[in-house]
Enzyme design. Structure first.
Site, PDB file in Angstrom:
ATOM      1  CD  GLU A 172      60.238 108.826 110.028  1.00  0.00           C
ATOM      2  OE1 GLU A 172      60.748 108.556 108.932  1.00  0.00           O
ATOM      3  OE2 GLU A 172      59.038 109.074 110.186  1.00  0.00           O
ATOM      4  N   GLY A 196      45.010 113.360 139.836  1.00  0.00           N
ATOM      5  CA  GLY A 196      43.585 113.375 140.158  1.00  0.00           C
ATOM      6  C   GLY A 196      42.811 114.104 139.072  1.00  0.00           C
ATOM      7  N   GLY A 197      41.700 114.743 139.449  1.00  0.00           N
ATOM      8  CA  GLY A 197      40.834 115.416 138.464  1.00  0.00           C
ATOM      9  C   GLY A 197      41.538 116.507 137.688  1.00  0.00           C
ATOM     10  CB  THR A 228      53.110 100.146 114.163  1.00  0.00           C
ATOM     11  OG1 THR A 228      53.433  98.831 113.685  1.00  0.00           O
ATOM     12  CG2 THR A 228      52.197 100.853 113.175  1.00  0.00           C
TER      13      THR A 228
HETATM   14  C1  LIG Z   1      50.197 112.030 113.366  1.00  0.00           C
HETATM   15  C2  LIG Z   1      50.762 111.176 112.264  1.00  0.00           C
HETATM   16  C3  LIG Z   1      51.787 111.672 111.473  1.00  0.00           C
HETATM   17  C4  LIG Z   1      52.293 110.907 110.420  1.00  0.00           C
HETATM   18  N1  LIG Z   1      53.240 111.431 109.584  1.00  0.00           N
HETATM   19  C5  LIG Z   1      53.582 110.750 108.463  1.00  0.00           C
HETATM   20  C6  LIG Z   1      54.420 111.343 107.469  1.00  0.00           C
HETATM   21  O1  LIG Z   1      54.902 112.476 107.625  1.00  0.00           O
HETATM   22  N2  LIG Z   1      54.688 110.626 106.342  1.00  0.00           N
HETATM   23  C7  LIG Z   1      54.194 109.384 106.131  1.00  0.00           C
HETATM   24  O2  LIG Z   1      54.473 108.807 105.095  1.00  0.00           O
HETATM   25  N3  LIG Z   1      53.402 108.791 107.056  1.00  0.00           N
HETATM   26  C8  LIG Z   1      53.086 109.434 108.204  1.00  0.00           C
HETATM   27  N4  LIG Z   1      52.267 108.855 109.132  1.00  0.00           N
HETATM   28  C9  LIG Z   1      51.769 107.511 108.879  1.00  0.00           C
HETATM   29  C10 LIG Z   1      52.338 106.444 109.785  1.00  0.00           C
HETATM   30  O3  LIG Z   1      53.700 106.232 109.514  1.00  0.00           O
HETATM   31  C11 LIG Z   1      51.474 105.190 109.594  1.00  0.00           C
HETATM   32  O4  LIG Z   1      50.211 105.469 110.190  1.00  0.00           O
HETATM   33  C12 LIG Z   1      52.086 103.943 110.202  1.00  0.00           C
HETATM   34  O5  LIG Z   1      53.233 103.565 109.496  1.00  0.00           O
HETATM   35  C13 LIG Z   1      51.103 102.775 110.234  1.00  0.00           C
HETATM   36  O6  LIG Z   1      50.501 102.589 109.002  1.00  0.00           O
HETATM   37  P1  LIG Z   1      48.904 102.458 108.905  1.00  0.00           P
HETATM   38  O7  LIG Z   1      48.323 103.608 109.622  1.00  0.00           O
HETATM   39  O8  LIG Z   1      48.546 102.240 107.501  1.00  0.00           O
HETATM   40  O9  LIG Z   1      48.575 101.158 109.751  1.00  0.00           O
HETATM   41  P2  LIG Z   1      48.502  99.660 109.183  1.00  0.00           P
HETATM   42  O10 LIG Z   1      49.755  99.354 108.436  1.00  0.00           O
HETATM   43  O11 LIG Z   1      47.211  99.458 108.523  1.00  0.00           O
HETATM   44  O12 LIG Z   1      48.517  98.845 110.558  1.00  0.00           O
HETATM   45  C14 LIG Z   1      47.334  98.599 111.335  1.00  0.00           C
HETATM   46  C15 LIG Z   1      47.748  97.711 112.525  1.00  0.00           C
HETATM   47  O13 LIG Z   1      48.269  96.472 112.023  1.00  0.00           O
HETATM   48  C16 LIG Z   1      49.550  96.232 112.578  1.00  0.00           C
HETATM   49  N5  LIG Z   1      50.394  95.547 111.598  1.00  0.00           N
HETATM   50  C17 LIG Z   1      50.602  95.886 110.290  1.00  0.00           C
HETATM   51  N6  LIG Z   1      51.496  95.058 109.735  1.00  0.00           N
HETATM   52  C18 LIG Z   1      51.879  94.180 110.710  1.00  0.00           C
HETATM   53  C19 LIG Z   1      52.797  93.094 110.772  1.00  0.00           C
HETATM   54  N7  LIG Z   1      53.537  92.733 109.715  1.00  0.00           N
HETATM   55  N8  LIG Z   1      52.940  92.435 111.937  1.00  0.00           N
HETATM   56  C20 LIG Z   1      52.207  92.786 113.023  1.00  0.00           C
HETATM   57  N9  LIG Z   1      51.330  93.805 113.040  1.00  0.00           N
HETATM   58  C21 LIG Z   1      51.180  94.498 111.897  1.00  0.00           C
HETATM   59  C22 LIG Z   1      50.103  97.611 112.895  1.00  0.00           C
HETATM   60  O14 LIG Z   1      51.126  97.553 113.878  1.00  0.00           O
HETATM   61  C23 LIG Z   1      48.855  98.335 113.376  1.00  0.00           C
HETATM   62  O15 LIG Z   1      48.639  98.040 114.723  1.00  0.00           O
HETATM   63  C24 LIG Z   1      51.796 109.587 110.218  1.00  0.00           C
HETATM   64  C25 LIG Z   1      50.784 109.082 111.049  1.00  0.00           C
HETATM   65  C26 LIG Z   1      50.263 109.860 112.052  1.00  0.00           C
HETATM   66  C27 LIG Z   1      49.165 109.299 112.888  1.00  0.00           C
END
Ligand SMILES: Cc1cc2nc3c(=O)[nH]c(=O)nc-3n(C[C@H](O)[C@H](O)[C@H](O)COP(=O)(O)OP(=O)(O)OC[C@H]3O[C@@H](n4cnc5c(N)ncnc54)[C@H](O)[C@@H]3O)c2cc1C
Length: 381
Positions: free
Chosen positions: A244, A341-342, A367
């Site tokens: 992935e 630009g714009g 992330t």
């Molecule tokens: C368009 C889109 C499509 C998606 N598709 C899917 C899908 O098909 N299936 C699915 O299951 N999920 C999906 N997701 C979810 C995506 O995988 C999660 O949003 C992502 O894993 C982050 O989880 P969260 O949003 O809960 O952020 P959080 O885990 O709440 O993180 C918030 C912030 O804290 C930071 N953080 C968290 N833990 C740590 C750590 N240990 N050390 C340092 N920093 C940390 C993160 O990097 C981030 O900046 C999708 C998301 C989007 C936006």
């Protein structure tokens, strides 16, 4: 040489696919963006032409191709627009769980429809309360007789509205420690009682990509829909997340290549102060910097894809590619918009859409911060 793992047959395949997309995708992409969804008919056309899950065994309708064909499909879909990423997710993320961990009976039941485009798949890990910390999911699956009773909610699920089959990460044991040993994967299908969809989510970018909330309220799932073994779900996820992340890196690289080429063309044609914008030293330096990043990114990525296709352990390098290439793409989007630009801020220019679409690549599939924790851990820190 780019794409050293591709042969003449792959290049031929790319030509046919590009022709198909020029007829069936490029002319409609704007309309799909406005409608906030890709029609099911496009999935079916992809299936008819053999562009869905080509690597699957022939007995299930596939062509048993190597992963080079997947790379070609993902690159060409990304060239059309990142909003098509749900197809990459189906081909190379969700269906591989079925091929790797499914029983023969499950494969016979599901795979042929995944290949012909009648069944669209999704994977649901993320919940409103937890994303990165997967071992902490709250969705539960309790075995009662021949059924699992599933309760919980998932969010941000790609293909969530269209999905006919969703691999759902659930807790089958909430007491066990460490917590990840309680995670199992259940295949929940359209029509299972208690399975419903919530909102189709309104996103900053990726407008045609279908992203939704899913709900499970005393959802009755036949016991035979357990994927693999109970309690091994977390391990399965960790194994499959490599591909992935590699896909996200491929998408980011292609997006960078596209944005750079579009911008080179633009700055040569746009004039300011009596000469093309390409003649200013600032433009040249910016383009030179971006071209260097793109070239180095491509070299790293191609080597990594080759290693992945040989089955080598690429966990650390995939994490590196995922964070670095998505960050490069984000930077390129900003620089390229500035050089337009714009006009760069106008929807009719492709850079505007790319600028909206690219930031999420640093967030999904784990992330970029999580990528760095993996790299650091694997370096012994
Ligand atoms: C368009 C889109 C499509 C998606 N598709 C899917 C899908 O098909 N299936 C699915 O299951 N999920 C999906 N997701 C979810 C995506 O995988 C999660 O949003 C992502 O894993 C982050 O989880 P969260 O949003 O809960 O952020 P959080 O885990 O709440 O993180 C918030 C912030 O804290 C930071 N953080 C968290 N833990 C740590 C750590 N240990 N050390 C340092 N920093 C940390 C993160 O990097 C981030 O900046 C999708 C998301 C989007 C936006």
């Amino acid at each position: 040489m780019e794409h050293p793992y591709l042969t003449g047959e792959h290049h031929q395949f790319r030509k046919s696919l590009r022709k198909f997309l020029e007829k069936e995708a490029y002319p409609f992409y704007e309309e799909w963006e406005e409608n906030r969804i890709i029609p099911r008919s496009f999935w079916e056309k992809m299936g008819e032409q053999g562009y869905l899950c080509p690597d699957i065994e022939e007995k299930y309708g596939g062509s048993e191709t190597d992963w080079g064909y997947s790379v070609v499909i993902n690159e060409e879909l990304e060239r059309v627009g990142t909003g098509l990423i749900g197809i990459a997710l189906h081909n190379d993320i969700v269906v591989p769980y079925l091929t790797s961990f499914g029983t023969d009976e499950q494969k016979e039941r599901w795979l042929p429809h995944c290949v012909n485009g009648k069944t669209i798949t999704a994977i649901a890990m993320t919940e409103p309360g937890t994303g990165s910390d997967l071992a902490n999911i709250k969705t539960t699956a309790r075995l009662e007789g021949d059924y699992y009773i599933v309760n919980g909610a998932k969010t941000f699920i790609t293909n969530g509205i269209h999905a006919d089959l969703v691999i759902v990460a659930c807790k089958t044991d909430t007491e066990i420690r460490p917590k990840h040993k309680g995670v199992s994967l259940l295949v929940i299908e359209r029509g299972h009682p208690g399975f419903s969809r919530g909102r189709k989510l309104d996103k900053v970018g990726l407008h045609c990509q279908d992203t939704a909330e899913l709900y499970f309220e005393d959802c009755k799932v036949p016991r035979e829909n357990l994927l693999g073994e109970e309690g091994k779900g977390f391990l399965y996820l960790m194994e499959k997340l490599q591909q992935e992340r590699l896909l996200v890196a491929i998408g980011a690289q292609v997006a960078s290549e596209e944005m750079l080429q579009d911008t080179i063309d633009y700055v040569k044609s746009r004039e300011a102060f009596g000469k093309p914008v390409s003649q200013f030293q600032n433009t040249q330096f910016k383009i030179a910097e971006m071209a260097t990043d793109v070239e180095m990114g491509r070299a790293f990525l191609d080597r990594l894809i080759g290693e992945h296709m040989l089955g080598e352990n690429v966990v650390t390098k995939v994490s590196m590619a995922k964070w670095k290439l998505t960050e490069i793409a984000r930077n390129i989007a900003t620089q390229c918009m500035q050089l337009h630009g714009g006009y760069g801020y106008m929807e009719e220019y492709k850079i505007a859409r790319r600028y909206r679409d690219i930031p999420v690549a640093s967030i999904y599939a784990g992330t970029n911060d999580i990528m760095k924790t993996i790299i650091a851990k694997n370096l012994g820190l």
